[in-house]
Write a protein that holds these residues in place. Structure first.
Motif, short mmCIF file in Angstrom:
data_model
loop_
_atom_site.label_atom_id
_atom_site.label_comp_id
_atom_site.label_asym_id
_atom_site.label_seq_id
_atom_site.Cartn_x
_atom_site.Cartn_y
_atom_site.Cartn_z
N PHE A 1 15.11 -5.81 4.10
CA PHE A 1 14.57 -5.95 2.75
C PHE A 1 15.70 -6.06 1.74
CE2 PHE A 1 15.30 -1.45 3.22
CZ PHE A 1 15.78 -1.05 1.97
N ARG A 2 15.30 -6.53 0.56
CA ARG A 2 16.19 -6.60 -0.59
C ARG A 2 15.35 -6.21 -1.81
NH1 ARG A 2 17.25 -11.99 -0.63
NH2 ARG A 2 16.01 -12.53 -2.44
N VAL B 1 13.05 0.78 -8.44
CA VAL B 1 12.47 0.91 -7.10
C VAL B 1 13.48 1.63 -6.21
CG1 VAL B 1 11.56 -0.31 -5.09
CG2 VAL B 1 11.04 -1.14 -7.39
N ASN B 2 13.04 2.68 -5.56
CA ASN B 2 13.89 3.51 -4.71
C ASN B 2 14.06 2.85 -3.34
OD1 ASN B 2 14.86 5.48 -2.90
ND2 ASN B 2 14.05 7.13 -4.18
N PRO B 3 15.29 2.50 -2.95
CA PRO B 3 15.51 1.85 -1.65
C PRO B 3 15.02 2.69 -0.47
CG PRO B 3 17.50 1.74 -2.98
CD PRO B 3 16.53 2.62 -3.72
N THR B 4 15.07 4.00 -0.58
CA THR B 4 14.59 4.87 0.50
C THR B 4 13.09 4.66 0.73
OG1 THR B 4 16.30 6.49 -0.02
CG2 THR B 4 14.44 7.26 1.28
N SER C 1 0.83 -1.21 0.00
CA SER C 1 0.00 0.00 0.00
C SER C 1 0.86 1.26 0.00
CB SER C 1 -0.92 -0.01 1.22
OG SER C 1 -1.64 1.19 1.31
N ILE C 2 1.87 1.30 0.85
CA ILE C 2 2.74 2.48 0.95
C ILE C 2 3.54 2.66 -0.34
CG2 ILE C 2 4.73 3.46 2.16
CD1 ILE C 2 3.55 2.00 4.72
N LEU C 3 4.07 1.57 -0.90
CA LEU C 3 4.85 1.68 -2.14
C LEU C 3 3.98 2.11 -3.31
CD1 LEU C 3 7.28 -1.35 -1.79
CD2 LEU C 3 7.80 1.09 -1.51
N GLU C 4 2.72 1.65 -3.35
CA GLU C 4 1.82 2.09 -4.41
C GLU C 4 1.55 3.59 -4.28
OE1 GLU C 4 -1.62 -0.47 -4.19
OE2 GLU C 4 -0.76 -1.87 -5.65
N LYS C 5 1.38 4.08 -3.07
CA LYS C 5 1.12 5.51 -2.86
C LYS C 5 2.31 6.37 -3.28
CE LYS C 5 -2.30 4.84 0.71
NZ LYS C 5 -2.54 4.66 2.12
N ARG D 1 11.43 3.05 4.11
CA ARG D 1 10.38 3.80 4.80
C ARG D 1 9.11 2.97 4.95
NH1 ARG D 1 6.19 6.96 2.91
NH2 ARG D 1 5.41 8.49 4.41
N ALA D 2 8.72 2.25 3.89
CA ALA D 2 7.50 1.43 3.93
C ALA D 2 7.62 0.32 4.97
CB ALA D 2 7.22 0.83 2.54
N VAL D 3 8.78 -0.34 5.00
CA VAL D 3 9.00 -1.42 5.97
C VAL D 3 8.99 -0.85 7.39
CG1 VAL D 3 10.70 -3.11 6.79
CG2 VAL D 3 10.18 -2.93 4.34
N LYS D 4 9.63 0.29 7.58
CA LYS D 4 9.69 0.91 8.90
C LYS D 4 8.31 1.38 9.37
CE LYS D 4 12.31 4.37 11.56
NZ LYS D 4 11.97 3.68 12.78
N LEU D 5 7.55 2.00 8.48
CA LEU D 5 6.20 2.45 8.84
C LEU D 5 5.30 1.27 9.21
CD1 LEU D 5 5.48 5.31 6.28
CD2 LEU D 5 5.50 5.51 8.79
N SER D 6 5.42 0.19 8.46
CA SER D 6 4.63 -1.00 8.78
C SER D 6 4.99 -1.50 10.18
CB SER D 6 4.86 -2.10 7.75
OG SER D 6 4.17 -3.27 8.14
N ALA D 7 6.29 -1.61 10.44
CA ALA D 7 6.75 -2.16 11.72
C ALA D 7 6.41 -1.24 12.89
CB ALA D 7 8.26 -2.39 11.67
N ASP D 8 6.60 0.06 12.71
CA ASP D 8 6.47 0.99 13.82
C ASP D 8 5.07 1.56 14.03
OD1 ASP D 8 9.17 0.65 14.14
OD2 ASP D 8 9.73 2.56 13.21
N LYS D 9 4.24 1.52 12.97
CA LYS D 9 2.97 2.25 13.07
C LYS D 9 1.73 1.47 12.62
CE LYS D 9 0.99 6.70 11.82
NZ LYS D 9 1.22 7.99 11.15
#
Length: 138
Positions: A133-134, A100-103, A58-62, A107-115
Motif C-alpha cells: 500500500f501507499r 491516515v495512520n500507516p499502521t 470497512s476496516i479503516l472506517e471502523k 493492518r487493514a490490508v493484512k486482515l483482508s488478505a489473511d482473514k
C-alpha cells in the motif's frame, strides 16, 4: 453452519460476448476477445481487488481513519501454457486521506488478505498473492 448458496447464469450474445446475470439481479458483460467488455480473467482480477477493497474500506472506517479514497491496482501474471491460469497476483492499495495512520492501513490490508477476502482466500491455494500500500494526502 449452513452453506450460503449463490448463483449466476451466463448467456451467449454473439461472437465471444456473454452476459452474466448474478443472483442479486445485476448483469455483467464479458467478452472473450476483449473487444466490447472485460474478459473473464480480467474479472477475476477485478473481483480480487473489489473484495479486498471492501474489506480495507470497512476496516479503516471502523478505526475512524479520515479516508477520502481507496484504489486497488491489481496486476496478474499468467502461465504460458494452456490453461493460462494466474500464477501471481499483486494488489497495490492507494489510500487517500487526512492523517491516515500507516499502521491502520497495514493492518487493514493484512486482515483482508489473511482473514476476510473470500476471493483472495480462494485464489491463494494456487496463486502467489502479494499486497502492499501507499498513503497519499487528500
Amino acid at each position: 453452519m449452513a452453506a450460503t448458496a449463490m448463483q449466476a447464469n451466463v448467456e451467449w450474445r454473439q461472437n465471444m460476448e456473454f452476459v452474466a446475470t448474478v443472483g442479486s439481479g445485476h448483469e455483467v458483460s464479458m467478452d472473450g476477445s476483449k473487444q466490447t467488455a472485460a474478459s473473464p480473467m480480467e474479472l477475476v482480477l477485478a473481483a480480487a481487488g473489489g473484495c479486498s477493497s471492501v474489506d480495507v474500506v470497512s476496516i479503516l472506517e471502523k478505526t475512524r481513519q479520515q479516508v477520502t479514497g481507496v484504489r486497488c491496482e491489481v496486476s496478474g501474471e499468467r502461465a504460458d501454457a494452456t490453461p493460462a491460469v494466474f500464477t501471481k497476483i499483486h494488489l497495490h492499495f492507494i489510500v487517500t486521506g487526512t492523517d491516515v495512520n500507516p499502521t491502520h492501513v497495514e493492518r487493514a490490508v493484512k486482515l483482508s488478505a489473511d482473514k476476510y477476502c473470500s476471493v483472495a482466500k480462494m485464489l491463494e491455494a494456487s496463486v502467489e498473492l502479494t499486497h502492499d500500500f501507499r498513503i497519499e494526502p487528500a
